[in-house]
Structures are given as C-alpha cells and as structure tokens.
Enzyme design. Structure first.
Site, PDB file in Angstrom:
ATOM      1  N   ARG A  83       0.827  -1.213   0.000  1.00 33.29           N
ATOM      2  CA  ARG A  83       0.000   0.000   0.000  1.00 33.29           C
ATOM      3  C   ARG A  83       0.862   1.264   0.000  1.00 33.29           C
ATOM      4  NH1 ARG A  83      -5.435   0.777   1.592  1.00 33.29           N
ATOM      5  NH2 ARG A  83      -5.541  -1.418   2.139  1.00 33.29           N
ATOM      6  N   TYR A 120      -0.125 -13.350   0.467  1.00 34.76           N
ATOM      7  CA  TYR A 120       0.379 -13.156  -0.893  1.00 34.76           C
ATOM      8  C   TYR A 120       1.671 -12.353  -0.825  1.00 34.76           C
ATOM      9  CZ  TYR A 120      -2.410  -8.820  -0.357  1.00 34.76           C
ATOM     10  OH  TYR A 120      -2.973  -7.649   0.111  1.00 34.76           O
ATOM     11  N   ASP A 164     -14.037   4.797   0.744  1.00 31.72           N
ATOM     12  CA  ASP A 164     -14.599   4.407   2.034  1.00 31.72           C
ATOM     13  C   ASP A 164     -15.529   5.455   2.622  1.00 31.72           C
ATOM     14  OD1 ASP A 164     -13.392   1.948   2.069  1.00 31.72           O
ATOM     15  OD2 ASP A 164     -11.792   2.500   3.441  1.00 31.72           O
TER      16      ASP A 164
END
Length: 392
Positions: free
Chosen positions: A106, A209, A287
């Site tokens: 991120r 991952y 969001d």
C-alpha cells in the site's frame, strides 16, 4: 473542458484521493489535496489491484510504474487450514491478456500516486486535519486549527471517519460484525509464489500473498469473535495472541505466522453505504461513500473506479447533474460489491467438519471439471471497465 481552471479541494491523501486528484488535474482542474498526516505514507500492508482497478492505473499513465513495484498475480488458491493442501485453484492466466492483477504494498502505491500528483502540479498539503464540512454554493472545509478553505468543488476521500460523509448523511452508527482481523508483513520464508492463498479453517481464515519482488509476504488473518474490538487500523496486538488464535493452522501458514512480530489488529465494522453521495458542491468517494469488509479485496479498486468516474462526470457537465450521474453510475455497483464481501467470510469459516469436507470436495471437483466457469463468476468485477463506462 468543463473543468478547465476550476478550483477543487480533495480531503484525504490516500489512494482514492490522490487518484481523483490526478484524474481531475489531467482534465484541467486546479487541485489541492488536504491530508491530515505529516507524510503521505500508509500503514505497512499489502493490497490487491484487480483488473478493474488496474484499468484506472493504466488510464492515469502509471501502469508500467506500478508493475515495476508490484508482483503480478498468477492464481488464487483456496487451501485447507490444517495441512495447507490446495482445495481449489483459480488460474489468473485464464483472464484476458489485458486484465492485469497485481499485489502491491500500500505504501508503494501511495508513493507512486503522490509522486505523480506533485509532478502534475497538484498541491499536496500535509498536517491538514478537517473538523467540519459545510456544503453550499462554495463548499467550505473548516480545519481543526481554525482555518477555513472555500472551493468550487469539495471531494470527501477521507475514509471511514469522513467529515464530508457526516455533513451529507448525519451520524449513522456502524455495527460490529463479530469478526476481527490481524495484519502483518513478514519476510518470505517459505518461497511463497505469486498467488493469493486463502487458508480456510473453522471460524477463521488467513490470506497470504507476496510483495516487493517476492521478498515479503502480506498476511491478513480474520477470526469470528463475540467480544467487542475497537474499530481502526492503527491498533497493535501481541503476536502471541495471533498465533494462539490460529494454532491449528499448519504448513507454510504456521511458519509465516511464527515470523510476525507486532501485528495490527482491528475490529471489522459494517457501515451502511451512504444514502447521499453528493450535495452542495460536495461529493464522496471510496470508504467515505461505501466502506467494505476486506473479503473481496475490492476496497482500493472501488476507490480507483470512483475516482475516474467522478472526474469524468464532472468534466462532462456542470452543476448537480454531474454529481447525480456519478452517484447513479457508481452506487448500485458498490452496493453489490459490499454485499458480496459481507457474504464471503462464512464460505471460508465452516465449522462442521463434515460440512467443511463436503464443501471442499465440491469446490475441488468444480475446479477440475469447469475451471473456466469458476473464474468467470468474477467477471462482473474484474471485467468491468470504468474508463469505458463513463468518458469525460
């Protein structure tokens, strides 16, 4: 273009806020991004950029830059928690060649977007904490330090605790889903391949991952829990609690959990999708408009889609009609994604051993007999191209 020279303020310097700033600037707008943090960094964790989100990255001209920082995904692998044996494999090579699927840290994506924003002449102001938004002919954001900033358009990309959402929708309390999640990034001690693994167990699951050229592994571990846990992504927990909760998980998962030092822990809350996404020159995205649980890996992708759609709608018209078009284009799709994420966890958390065994057997059989069909069930997500759905 309708946006030439228009002054637009974006609240929030995360993925959605920076993406919409870039899309608006490319259409001629003068954009300011207000971010409350002291630096444009993100909590250390990974995310999945599926093809629908990657199309926006491509449209912003950042596809090669993202690919250089990310791992291209080859598969999604559903696995039994105890032995780590594979139950179902979704081969992402079956996706059309133009549908890129990536794992990225991120912080790396935020840095990529922020660098591009500054290079495009977008003002990024840090340490700007918004206290209140006042919609109107010229919407106002009141800062915590007493400053007031007017603009022609104000975009709330300010996340779960959005003051822009509050201004448009009032207070709507979320509810605890009776689930919590830990997250951590650890060294790749197991040679984790470029695939997302979902390790399914009774009442809990772990997603893993790789990140950063495969040197690291992202972990998200979700557990059903009756007792309340505070909402927020900045809480820390003792790694021993994480390992105790997942003590029955074997194989590579146990090794990776053993490497966790200080995991983040947050309670998973459901916030309703906002009823009003716009009003008085204010619009919501990401969001702030439609918080989602992490069980479809679509939070960042929906924010990217929103960013492109909002910029294109604003560039194709003026006034409330452009905002109305944006909400009409986005709301039903986002509601569907949110509902899909709501319903996904139980599929991984079957407690009855007989039921779990039968379900895993059926999944494995379907994966062998009709592998293409198993992947096509996600066409409505991955196959969507917001850059063609709306142009501006």
């Amino acid at each position: 273009m309708a946006l030439d020279g228009r002054g637009i303020t974006v609240l929030g310097g995360g993925i959605g806020g920076l993406a919409v700033a870039l899309a608006l600037r490319a259409r001629g707008a003068d954009v300011i991004v207000l971010e409350q943090a002291e630096a444009l960094t993100e909590v250390g964790a990974g995310l999945q950029i599926s093809p629908n989100g990657f199309r926006v990255i491509e449209a912003l001209g950042l596809a090669q830059a993202l690919a250089a920082r990310a791992c291209r995904a080859r598969a999604v692998s559903l696995r039994d928690h105890r032995r780590g044996s594979e139950v179902l494999r979704l081969d992402l090579a079956r996706l059309p060649a133009d549908q890129g699927y990536f794992f990225v840290h991120r912080a790396d994506l935020v840095d990529l977007l922020a660098t591009a924003a500054r290079a495009a002449g977008i003002q990024v102001r840090l340490l700007q904490r918004a206290a209140k938004v006042v919609p109107g002919a010229r919407p106002v954001v009141e800062m915590a330090n007493g400053d007031r900033l007017e603009s022609e358009i104000l975009i709330g990309a300010d996340g779960l605790q959005s003051v822009a959402r509050l201004a448009l929708n009032g207070v709507i309390a979320p509810f605890f889903t009776r689930q919590v999640a830990w997250r951590a990034v650890v060294p790749n001690l197991v040679g984790h391949p470029p695939e997302a693994r979902v390790h399914m167990g009774p009442g809990r699951h772990v997603v893993s991952y790789p990140l950063r050229d495969g040197r690291m592994v992202n972990l998200v571990a979700a557990e059903e829990r009756g007792r309340w846990t505070a909402e927020g992504w900045h809480l820390r927990d003792d790694a021993a609690n994480l390992r105790a909760a997942f003590a029955g998980f074997g194989g590579d998962t146990a090794t990776l959990l053993g490497a966790v030092e200080a995991p983040g822990l947050w309670g998973l809350y459901r916030h309703p999708v906002a009823r009003r996404w716009h009003g008085g020159g204010v619009a919501l995205l990401g969001d702030a408009a439609h918080p989602t649980l992490p069980f479809m890996a679509q939070g960042a992708n929906m924010a990217l889609e929103d960013a492109w759609a909002l910029a294109a709608c604003l560039d194709s018209g003026t006034g409330e009609g452009a905002f109305e078009r944006y909400q009409a284009l986005r709301r039903d799709r986002c509601v569907k994604v949110v509902e899909a994420a709501d319903g996904n966890a139980w599929k991984y958390h079957l407690r009855n051993p007989l039921l779990r065994g039968a379900a895993h057997l059926a999944l494995g059989l379907a994966g062998r007999v009709v592998p293409g069909r198993m992947l096509r069930q996600f066409d409505w997500i991955y196959g969507y191209d917001v850059t063609k759905a709306v142009r501006g």
